[in-house]
Design an enzyme around this catalytic site. Structure first.
Site, PDB file in Angstrom:
ATOM      1  N   ARG A 147       0.793  -1.224   0.000  1.00 45.76           N
ATOM      2  CA  ARG A 147       0.000   0.000   0.000  1.00 45.76           C
ATOM      3  C   ARG A 147       0.828   1.278   0.000  1.00 45.76           C
ATOM      4  O   ARG A 147       0.274   2.363  -0.196  1.00 45.76           O
ATOM      5  CB  ARG A 147      -0.949  -0.008   1.204  1.00 45.76           C
ATOM      6  CG  ARG A 147      -2.112  -0.972   1.041  1.00 45.76           C
ATOM      7  CD  ARG A 147      -3.009  -0.963   2.260  1.00 45.76           C
ATOM      8  NE  ARG A 147      -2.352  -1.593   3.401  1.00 45.76           N
ATOM      9  CZ  ARG A 147      -2.805  -1.514   4.651  1.00 45.76           C
ATOM     10  NH1 ARG A 147      -3.894  -0.819   4.921  1.00 45.76           N
ATOM     11  NH2 ARG A 147      -2.167  -2.121   5.637  1.00 45.76           N
TER      12      ARG A 147
ATOM     13  N   ASP B 255      -0.902 -14.126   0.215  1.00 44.41           N
ATOM     14  CA  ASP B 255      -1.068 -13.949   1.647  1.00 44.41           C
ATOM     15  C   ASP B 255      -0.674 -15.243   2.340  1.00 44.41           C
ATOM     16  O   ASP B 255      -0.849 -16.329   1.768  1.00 44.41           O
ATOM     17  CB  ASP B 255      -2.521 -13.592   1.986  1.00 44.41           C
ATOM     18  CG  ASP B 255      -2.664 -13.131   3.422  1.00 44.41           C
ATOM     19  OD1 ASP B 255      -2.952 -13.976   4.300  1.00 44.41           O
ATOM     20  OD2 ASP B 255      -2.476 -11.936   3.682  1.00 44.41           O
TER      21      ASP B 255
END
Length: 371
Positions: free
Chosen positions: A29, A75
């Site tokens: 991010r 993930d």
């Protein structure tokens, strides 16, 4: 043919022109292009489960910075999700599971997922990324460690004190071992499938191993890390004859070295170095020089700048990078060989991409004193 093999050479403890580096959460991010892709996808999971989008965000940091490796965008909780626990992400709360594992009956419902169905999207992403990399740099595949995955599976998400799983360790150790047993089998199958799909190195993230007391770490985390290191197929050793091809990209003969990374693993470096893994990743709570002296050159080392250093000025970042590089070299006979530069954990969303660029420049430009 790899155009830049410095990362793999370092893991083999061979001579390198400069210390290679990649950064945990290098796709994330802090990059505006990542945020744009995530907005287009609609959610983190939608992005991670779409091989083309996973490829897109994997490559984004390489377009900005001359990094020496790419890491699969995924993930660590894909494995328990594929076991049927229902992974979801709550805003501001991180990952959570719809179903938890709190009893032997819960454990007995679990099995190793089928890599070609439940986790096909991960293998497809690996293949697409390898194709799009075009040999620019190696691709790293990864998994969470059995202990770390179990923490989320038992707690149902993140935790401040890990009360439920520690209670299980003390009161129902046989249940916890049964959970770790099936999770270990799943991690080995998962990493091997990534290797066959095209991953050229593999990392296990033992994010929560450091929350355990030493005797519990050795019983519930270390023993399973060692088992992974000893059982995980790596492909043919460098220089030997490759095995059968597994498709156009995932050659069985490619040797994929294993990195064991853990937060808080400093007390156990000697044991991790004897595990059979090719490399040990360390956090910033132990110096690289000490880690090199204690592991005795048995493994390559990866790390270990405090991620908060990226909040410093570019000059401060360069100074701290040089300190870490020189510390390793001083304990390694003046050589940079056997070291992969990285952070001691992942980057945060509010970090400045220009500071990342400053770090990459500093590491690549640094010349070890006397070299």
């Amino acid at each position: 043919m790899l155009k830049n093999d410095l990362f793999l050479r370092a893991l083999r403890r061979e001579s390198v022109a400069h210390t290679p580096l990649w950064l945990m959460r290098q796709a994330g991010r802090y990059l505006p292009e990542y945020r744009a892709t995530r907005a287009r996808a609609g959610s983190f999971l939608a992005m991670a489960k779409n091989p083309e989008l996973a490829c897109e965000v994997t490559l984004q940091p390489l377009e900005r910075f001359p990094l020496d490796a790419a890491i699969l965008f995924s993930d660590i909780l894909t494995v328990p999700d594929a076991m049927g626990l229902g992974l979801y992400f709550a805003d501001g709360e991180g990952p959570k599971f719809e179903r938890t594992v709190r009893s032997m009956a819960d454990v007995q419902k679990l099995g190793v997922p089928d890599m070609g169905t439940e986790l096909r999207y991960v293998m497809d992403a690996v293949s697409v990324i390898r194709r799009e990399l075009g040999g620019r740099v190696p691709l790293i595949g990864f998994s969470g460690s059995p202990w770390t995955l179990a923490c989320y599976m038992v707690e149902g998400g993140g935790s401040d004190n890990f009360a439920r799983i520690k209670s299980m360790a003390y009161n129902e150790p046989e249940t916890l071992h049964a959970l770790l047993r099936v999770t270990t089998d799943a991690v080995i199958a998962y990493l091997d499938a990534q290797r066959l799909a095209g991953a050229q190195a593999l990392q296990v993230f033992d994010t929560w191993g450091g929350v355990l007391a030493p005797h519990l770490y050795r019983e519930f985390s270390l023993r399973y890390l060692v088992e992974i290191a000893q059982r995980l197929p790596r492909g043919a050793a460098v220089g030997s004859t490759p095995g059968n091809a597994a498709g156009a990209l995932g050659a069985m003969g490619e040797h994929a070295p294993l990195i064991l990374f853990g937060k808080g693993n400093a007390p156990y470096l000697e044991e991790l170095a004897a595990s059979g893994a090719e490399a040990v990743g360390i956090d910033w709570t132990v110096s690289l020089g000490e880690a090199r002296r204690r592991t005795g050159g048995k493994v390559a080392l990866q790390g270990n700048l405090d991620p908060a250093t990226l909040y410093a000025s570019p000059e401060g970042i360069a100074r701290e990078a040089a300190r870490a590089l020189d510390d390793y070299a001083a304990a390694n006979g003046g050589s940079r060989d056997g070291h992969v530069f990285n952070l001691g954990h992942g980057m945060s969303p509010d970090m400045n991409p220009e500071h990342v660029a400053a770090l990459v420049r500093a590491v690549h430009a640094h010349r070890i004193a006397g070299a």
